[in-house]
Scaffold this motif. Structure first.
Motif, short mmCIF file in Angstrom:
data_model
loop_
_atom_site.label_atom_id
_atom_site.label_comp_id
_atom_site.label_asym_id
_atom_site.label_seq_id
_atom_site.Cartn_x
_atom_site.Cartn_y
_atom_site.Cartn_z
N THR A 1 -15.47 12.43 6.25
CA THR A 1 -15.36 13.88 6.36
C THR A 1 -14.23 14.39 5.36
N ILE A 2 -13.43 13.53 4.61
CA ILE A 2 -12.62 14.20 3.74
C ILE A 2 -12.98 14.99 2.78
N GLN A 3 -12.64 16.21 2.58
CA GLN A 3 -13.20 17.17 1.76
C GLN A 3 -11.76 17.55 0.58
N ASP A 4 -12.19 18.12 -0.59
CA ASP A 4 -11.64 18.46 -1.81
C ASP A 4 -10.36 19.48 -1.42
N ALA A 5 -10.63 20.26 -0.37
CA ALA A 5 -9.60 21.44 0.12
C ALA A 5 -8.37 20.63 0.59
N GLU A 6 -8.60 19.42 1.32
CA GLU A 6 -7.22 18.55 1.77
C GLU A 6 -6.52 18.32 0.72
N ILE A 7 -7.43 17.89 -0.40
CA ILE A 7 -6.53 17.25 -1.34
C ILE A 7 -5.66 18.17 -2.12
N GLU A 8 -6.06 19.35 -2.24
CA GLU A 8 -5.02 20.30 -2.71
C GLU A 8 -3.71 20.21 -2.21
N ARG A 9 -3.58 20.23 -0.89
CA ARG A 9 -2.14 20.20 -0.21
C ARG A 9 -1.44 19.00 -0.72
N VAL A 10 -2.17 17.80 -0.90
CA VAL A 10 -1.74 16.58 -1.20
C VAL A 10 -1.03 16.75 -2.70
N GLN A 11 -2.03 17.27 -3.49
CA GLN A 11 -1.60 17.47 -4.89
C GLN A 11 -0.09 18.20 -5.11
N THR A 12 -0.01 19.42 -4.40
CA THR A 12 1.10 20.09 -4.16
C THR A 12 2.35 19.25 -3.67
N LEU A 13 2.01 18.69 -2.62
CA LEU A 13 3.22 17.81 -1.97
C LEU A 13 3.56 16.59 -2.90
N THR A 14 2.73 16.08 -3.76
CA THR A 14 2.95 15.10 -4.59
C THR A 14 3.74 15.64 -5.68
N ARG A 15 3.40 16.64 -6.40
CA ARG A 15 4.01 17.35 -7.30
C ARG A 15 5.59 17.86 -6.86
N THR A 16 5.64 18.29 -5.73
CA THR A 16 6.88 18.70 -5.22
C THR A 16 7.69 17.38 -5.09
N ARG A 17 7.19 16.38 -4.60
CA ARG A 17 8.22 15.27 -4.28
C ARG A 17 8.61 14.62 -5.47
N LEU A 18 7.81 14.53 -6.55
CA LEU A 18 8.16 14.06 -7.96
C LEU A 18 9.25 14.76 -8.53
N LEU A 19 9.08 16.13 -8.66
CA LEU A 19 10.03 17.20 -9.02
C LEU A 19 11.37 17.15 -8.48
#
Length: 176
Positions: free
Chosen positions: A97-115
């Motif tokens: 059931t994982i959908q691409d919309a859930e991944i957008e949140r993760v991408q934002t979180l990943t970028r934020t953590r790296l920055l």
């Protein structure tokens, strides 16, 4: 279950995965965020928000030679089984059931953590040193690039291959 001088019950679920430099690791890192990191994660919404646990988290721990996908829960002793059932439902559903919309949140979180990690000289030095110890600091850039490019199909695939009931280890620690 193990019993000890504790007030709450602690539950740990784990699955053997791959080391940090394996091709599946960026997707497993993203899967951990989708499932159990942050208030919008699946485990938070379906276990903690339902009152079945005080704390829930998922992570993919990857030292050099092995990896462990881990789900941690803290709950009351009388909620251990309902919390485990709800957690199992979330984990089993992930492979379908994982959908691409859930991944957008993760991408934002990943970028934020790296920055945030790169904001200080100490953070930069730690990032470079961690990856240089594995062979080349440039691998950090590739790892984050791959985390940011993971799609829902890939996440469903790693969930199906790694997060299965027959491969799970379970530890429950409850009060005397």
């Amino acid at each position: 279950p193990l019993r000890g001088d504790v007030t709450n019950a602690y539950v740990e679920l784990g699955w053997h995965t791959r080391p940090l430099l394996h091709d599946d690791t960026p997707a497993l890192d993203v899967l951990a965020i989708v499932l159990g990191q942050g208030r919008a994660s699946r485990l938070y919404r379906n276990v903690r928000d339902e009152g079945l646990a005080h704390y829930v988290d998922a992570s993919n721990y990857t030292p050099e030679d092995l990896g462990v996908f881990n789900v941690s829960l803290e709950t009351t002793p009388d909620h251990v089984m309902p919390a485990l059932r709800a957690t199992a439902d979330v984990l089993l559903a992930a492979s379908a059931t994982i959908q691409d919309a859930e991944i957008e949140r993760v991408q934002t979180l990943t970028r934020t953590r790296l920055l945030r990690r790169l904001e200080t000289v100490e953070g930069q030095a730690n990032l470079l040193a961690d990856w240089q110890a594995l062979g080349d600091w440039r691998q950090a850039l590739e790892h984050y690039r791959r985390m940011l490019s993971v799609d829902a199909h890939t996440l469903r695939d790693v969930a199906r291959r790694y997060i299965t009931p027959e491969r799970a280890s379970l530890l429950v620690y409850v009060p005397h």
